[in-house]
Motif scaffolding. Structure first.
Motif, PDB file in Angstrom:
ATOM      1  N   THR A 173      48.887  40.896  39.522  1.00  0.00           N
ATOM      2  CA  THR A 173      48.953  40.715  38.065  1.00  0.00           C
ATOM      3  C   THR A 173      47.823  39.825  37.576  1.00  0.00           C
ATOM      4  O   THR A 173      47.198  40.105  36.535  1.00  0.00           O
ATOM      5  N   LEU A 174      47.539  38.757  38.310  1.00  0.00           N
ATOM      6  CA  LEU A 174      46.442  37.863  37.935  1.00  0.00           C
ATOM      7  C   LEU A 174      45.105  38.590  37.950  1.00  0.00           C
ATOM      8  O   LEU A 174      44.270  38.399  37.061  1.00  0.00           O
ATOM      9  N   GLY A 175      44.888  39.435  38.947  1.00  0.00           N
ATOM     10  CA  GLY A 175      43.632  40.177  39.004  1.00  0.00           C
ATOM     11  C   GLY A 175      43.444  41.098  37.816  1.00  0.00           C
ATOM     12  O   GLY A 175      42.355  41.167  37.230  1.00  0.00           O
ATOM     13  N   LEU A 176      44.485  41.825  37.441  1.00  0.00           N
ATOM     14  CA  LEU A 176      44.392  42.704  36.274  1.00  0.00           C
ATOM     15  C   LEU A 176      44.192  41.908  34.988  1.00  0.00           C
ATOM     16  O   LEU A 176      43.416  42.313  34.106  1.00  0.00           O
ATOM     17  N   ALA A 177      44.882  40.761  34.872  1.00  0.00           N
ATOM     18  CA  ALA A 177      44.740  39.932  33.679  1.00  0.00           C
ATOM     19  C   ALA A 177      43.321  39.367  33.563  1.00  0.00           C
ATOM     20  O   ALA A 177      42.728  39.339  32.479  1.00  0.00           O
ATOM     21  N   LEU A 178      42.756  38.922  34.686  1.00  0.00           N
ATOM     22  CA  LEU A 178      41.390  38.395  34.669  1.00  0.00           C
ATOM     23  C   LEU A 178      40.387  39.480  34.307  1.00  0.00           C
ATOM     24  O   LEU A 178      39.420  39.236  33.576  1.00  0.00           O
ATOM     25  N   SER A 179      40.603  40.687  34.808  1.00  0.00           N
ATOM     26  CA  SER A 179      39.701  41.789  34.479  1.00  0.00           C
ATOM     27  C   SER A 179      39.719  42.089  32.985  1.00  0.00           C
ATOM     28  O   SER A 179      38.666  42.267  32.360  1.00  0.00           O
ATOM     29  N   LEU A 237      35.189  33.668  36.006  1.00  0.00           N
ATOM     30  CA  LEU A 237      36.330  34.580  35.894  1.00  0.00           C
ATOM     31  C   LEU A 237      36.121  35.831  36.743  1.00  0.00           C
ATOM     32  O   LEU A 237      37.070  36.336  37.365  1.00  0.00           O
ATOM     33  N   ALA A 238      34.881  36.357  36.762  1.00  0.00           N
ATOM     34  CA  ALA A 238      34.598  37.535  37.582  1.00  0.00           C
ATOM     35  C   ALA A 238      34.778  37.220  39.070  1.00  0.00           C
ATOM     36  O   ALA A 238      35.298  38.040  39.840  1.00  0.00           O
ATOM     37  N   PHE A 239      34.358  36.023  39.484  1.00  0.00           N
ATOM     38  CA  PHE A 239      34.528  35.623  40.885  1.00  0.00           C
ATOM     39  C   PHE A 239      36.014  35.479  41.238  1.00  0.00           C
ATOM     40  O   PHE A 239      36.449  35.908  42.320  1.00  0.00           O
ATOM     41  N   LEU A 240      36.807  34.893  40.333  1.00  0.00           N
ATOM     42  CA  LEU A 240      38.243  34.772  40.571  1.00  0.00           C
ATOM     43  C   LEU A 240      38.911  36.146  40.629  1.00  0.00           C
ATOM     44  O   LEU A 240      39.844  36.365  41.409  1.00  0.00           O
TER      45      LEU A 240
END
Length: 333
Positions: free
Chosen positions: A157-163, A124-127
């Motif tokens: 949005t995906l980046g913030l959600a993954l974080s 998840l961190a890599f994504l």
């Protein structure tokens, strides 16, 4: 109609908060150097990298504010433009987040001895990092918020959600593992409870800030409040990791004051490292012997006949020697 407080004001306020938190990052970095001069080399290098990345991020934030408020002063049509400095702050924020996630994931894996537990966190961190890099590249390429929102809104949005997801998973896993350890070692309940509380507060703060920024991005796309919050998120990531590293000394002192000899798991890496090294050193210590030296004094008294003494040494003849003189000899053994 451009809302000045929601655009220029949000950028300016976010920049002020980011600069203040960057100062705290610097202070925590120097505290770490002072408290842990013998820490592991890779951990020292990580702190140095975080401090450098944070400084670069702060410089980019200041440059962005200069472009918005000075270079484009009075030209509200430029508010839709995306300066390259703004785009680059997103990639740096993701880098700081990934450093923190990798550090905690590595500590968890080493402590538990099972990388299968931390593999999802690493993925998840890599994504998250990939999403941020794509966002930065497309912002620089498209150069306007309107174009970026129309084509790549989902990437940011995906980046913030993954974080947020990584923060939540880290907090859940660490709290669960610490609770399990507390059952196995009741003598360390106080210290472990402190670690659980600190872990929850630390990760919930960064997660909440990320969620609020994502909500502002989705609900209020016409202003820059989300970007002002995003400036601050980077500093929260850096301070979160440095605060975790610097809190180890206080927990060691609390453990020592309570006479605890058990190891502290997870969350605060370095506590168990120091304990193991001390235990190995103490096992190699030779018993200290005490050398006892005894001095024995022997006194020998013997009598000499006065006639014999007068015959051998006439000069020593004296009425006082008519008695039986004594001579003491002391010998050290």
């Amino acid at each position: 109609m451009v809302s000045v407080p929601a655009t220029y004001g949000a950028i300016l306020l976010g920049g002020f908060l980011a600069a203040a938190l960057s100062g705290i990052v610097t202070v925590q970095s120097f505290i770490y150097i002072k408290l842990y001069p013998t820490d592991l080399a890779w951990r020292k290098a990580m702190v140095a990298v975080i401090w450098i990345l944070d400084g670069i991020h702060t410089a980019l934030v200041c440059a962005s504010i200069w472009i918005y408020l000075i270079k484009n002063f009075g030209d509200t049509s430029k508010i839709n433009d995306i300066p390259e400095t703004v785009a680059m702050t997103i990639a740096l924020t993701a880098n700081l987040d990934v450093h923190r996630s990798l550090h905690i994931s590595r500590s968890v894996a080493v402590s538990r001895g099972d990388w299968r537990i931390t593999a999802p966190l690493l993925v998840l961190a890599f994504l998250r990092l990939c999403s941020a890099c794509v966002t930065t590249a497309e912002m620089i390429h498209l150069n306007t918020f309107s174009e970026f929102k129309r084509e790549f809104r989902w990437v940011f949005t995906l980046g913030l959600a993954l974080s947020s997801l990584v923060d939540i998973l880290i907090a859940i896993f660490l709290c669960y593992s610490l609770r399990t350890t507390r059952k196995a070692s009741s003598s360390m309940d106080y210290v472990i409870n402190s670690v659980i509380l600190y872990t929850f507060e630390n990760n919930s703060l960064t997660s909440a800030a990320t969620v609020v920024s994502m909500i502002c991005w989705l609900v209020m796309p016409s202003n820059l409040i989300f970007m002002g919050l995003h400036f601050v998120i980077s500093k929260l990531y850096a301070n979160s990791l440095l605060a975790t590293l610097n809190a180890r000394k206080q927990l060691r002192q609390e453990r020592a004051q309570r006479g605890l000899s058990g190891e502290l798991p997870l969350a605060f890496p370095g506590l168990t490292d120091r304990f193991r090294s001390n235990r190995r050193d103490s096992s190699r210590m030779e018993p200290i012997g005490t050398k006892l030296e005894i001095n024995v004094e022997k006194t020998v008294e013997y009598e000499v006949d006065a006639d014999t003494l007068n015959r051998h040494s006439p000069a020593l003849s004296s009425p006082n020697l008519s008695c039986h003189p004594s001579q003491a000899v002391s010998q050290m053994v």
